[in-house]
Design a protein around this motif. Structure first.
Motif, PDB file in Angstrom:
ATOM      1  N   ALA A 145       0.833  -1.203   0.000  1.00  0.00           N
ATOM      2  CA  ALA A 145       0.000   0.000   0.000  1.00  0.00           C
ATOM      3  C   ALA A 145       0.869   1.255   0.000  1.00  0.00           C
ATOM      4  N   TRP A 146       0.593   2.133  -0.926  1.00  0.00           N
ATOM      5  CA  TRP A 146       1.193   3.467  -0.949  1.00  0.00           C
ATOM      6  C   TRP A 146       0.065   4.483  -0.822  1.00  0.00           C
ATOM      7  N   VAL A 147       0.349   5.511  -0.055  1.00  0.00           N
ATOM      8  CA  VAL A 147      -0.655   6.550   0.165  1.00  0.00           C
ATOM      9  C   VAL A 147      -0.122   7.868  -0.380  1.00  0.00           C
ATOM     10  N   VAL A 148      -0.916   8.530  -1.203  1.00  0.00           N
ATOM     11  CA  VAL A 148      -0.581   9.897  -1.638  1.00  0.00           C
ATOM     12  C   VAL A 148      -1.552  10.824  -0.916  1.00  0.00           C
ATOM     13  N   LEU A 149      -0.995  11.578   0.029  1.00  0.00           N
ATOM     14  CA  LEU A 149      -1.814  12.475   0.846  1.00  0.00           C
ATOM     15  C   LEU A 149      -1.605  13.889   0.298  1.00  0.00           C
ATOM     16  N   VAL A 150      -2.659  14.476  -0.245  1.00  0.00           N
ATOM     17  CA  VAL A 150      -2.544  15.745  -0.965  1.00  0.00           C
ATOM     18  C   VAL A 150      -3.123  16.868  -0.125  1.00  0.00           C
ATOM     19  N   PRO A 181      -0.360  -1.184   8.245  1.00  0.00           N
ATOM     20  CA  PRO A 181       0.993  -1.111   8.790  1.00  0.00           C
ATOM     21  C   PRO A 181       2.001  -1.438   7.684  1.00  0.00           C
ATOM     22  N   GLY A 182       3.062  -0.656   7.606  1.00  0.00           N
ATOM     23  CA  GLY A 182       4.058  -0.886   6.559  1.00  0.00           C
ATOM     24  C   GLY A 182       3.787  -0.117   5.287  1.00  0.00           C
ATOM     25  N   MET A 183       2.699   0.619   5.246  1.00  0.00           N
ATOM     26  CA  MET A 183       2.422   1.432   4.045  1.00  0.00           C
ATOM     27  C   MET A 183       3.481   2.526   3.917  1.00  0.00           C
TER      28      MET A 183
END
Lengths: 231, 231
Positions: free
Chosen positions: A9-14, A51-53
């Motif tokens: 999982a990758w998160v792009v928080l804009v 967890p681990g993202m």
């Protein structure tokens, strides 16, 4: 059914807010909410849910120096990478996506939605693993109208949905969709995804997953946070 | 320009909630908000905005006995008449309108919107005096989608408005419009008014004029009330 943990999982928080509508010199994503900068709440929720993202925080270039406020308020073990945003939300997300590997599952989230729950993050992640995309929506409780040149007309609200984030996608396909030139209708990732000919899968969002836009929204967020801590 | 006080103001306050979505045995319009039943807040706002107005409170027939809770919490000088509602909101408003004289200016308000301001009531009243109708709307800050048979499509939110109440109208014309048989698309008075061939005039609503639907909305309303009293 695939196992649910087969993609990183990758998160792009804009976070692109300037604070102008909040009547604040400090951009809204850094305002204090429940004792810490607003952005910390969603970062911690993603950490707890996945967890681990890996998390990419996209900020306007002028605000990168303010990120220190966020980093200092976070537990140290959260992997977070800073990226400078662009002129539009579309450009900011595109900048973030460049850092995401093709074989990931990417969740794009509004920095102005601090009350995102662990359960909703996991629901979006799992649905997107199975279906390629997951976009949370909630029903409309007010009547709605569409403005036309000289008048307006009522819309059938039972067919309308309010769109939230995180919006989760197969990373390679979303990155390909983001090679399209910017269009004014790109208000979220789902609209970009669709223009690339792909189907948007809707999942149930949460009414409490509000977007902070006005000072009243911040009052609401404080009240909802307090209610959670009691409940 | 007509003088702004040339029509008697009548208010039809419609409260049809059962409380089921609130998780409460007491219907939401009687729940405690800031120390008094929710309905008291809008009744007092109308009294302050339009002194001398007449108010029709439309309640489900089963709840008429609960009205005592409201009456006891109000200052004595407010003129209030109880009417039993019908199967639908449309039928309830129609029952209320039967009590309103033709030469009045009538404002129909959701009982579930306790945070209506004096300023917004006056804006609706004055606009409807001049133009025959006034419906408050606010812009949409979230992305929106329309659900279709197998898929969904994005809507251009800059053309969308969230519709609030009070909705104000020339009473004779609204009563005439309400002689139309019920249709499922009648989610508010504006939609009935339009089907009678009349133009809906929009005025600026207020974001804080929320509709109480869920327990979270009640938390928000408490927080907004507290902020008003401090501010």
């Amino acid at each position: 059914m695939k196992p649910i943990n087969d993609k990183q999982a990758w998160v792009v928080l804009v976070a692109g807010g300037s604070g102008s509508r909040m009547g604040s010199a400090l951009p809204k994503q850094f305002l204090n909410l429940g004792g810490k900068p607003l952005l910390c709440h969603s970062i911690e929720a993603f950490h707890a849910a996945l967890p681990g993202m890996h998390l990419i925080l996209v900020l306007p270039a002028m605000q990168l120096s303010l990120a220190q406020m966020v980093l200092q308020a976070l537990p140290g073990r959260i992997d977070l990478q800073l990226v400078a945003g662009g002129e539009t939300r579309f450009a900011s997300v595109a900048n973030g996506l460049r850092e995401v590997p093709d074989d990931a599952l990417v969740l794009v989230h509004d920095g102005a939605r601090p009350l995102i729950s662990v359960a909703l993050i996991q629901r979006c992640y799992e649905a997107a693993l199975l279906q390629g995309s997951a976009v949370p929506v909630v029903p409309v409780t007010d009547s709605m109208r569409e403005i036309q040149a000289e008048s307006s007309r009522p819309l059938a609200r039972e067919h309308l949905r309010i769109v939230q984030t995180p919006q989760a996608f197969d990373a390679a396909a979303l990155k390909a969709a983001f090679t399209h030139p910017y269009e004014a209708g790109f208000t979220d990732e789902a609209s970009v995804w669709e223009l690339a000919g792909r189907q948007v899968h809707l999942v149930a969002g949460e009414r409490s997953n509000i977007k902070i836009t006005t000072p009243e929204d911040l009052i609401l967020a404080e009240a909802l946070l307090a209610a959670r801590q009691v409940g």
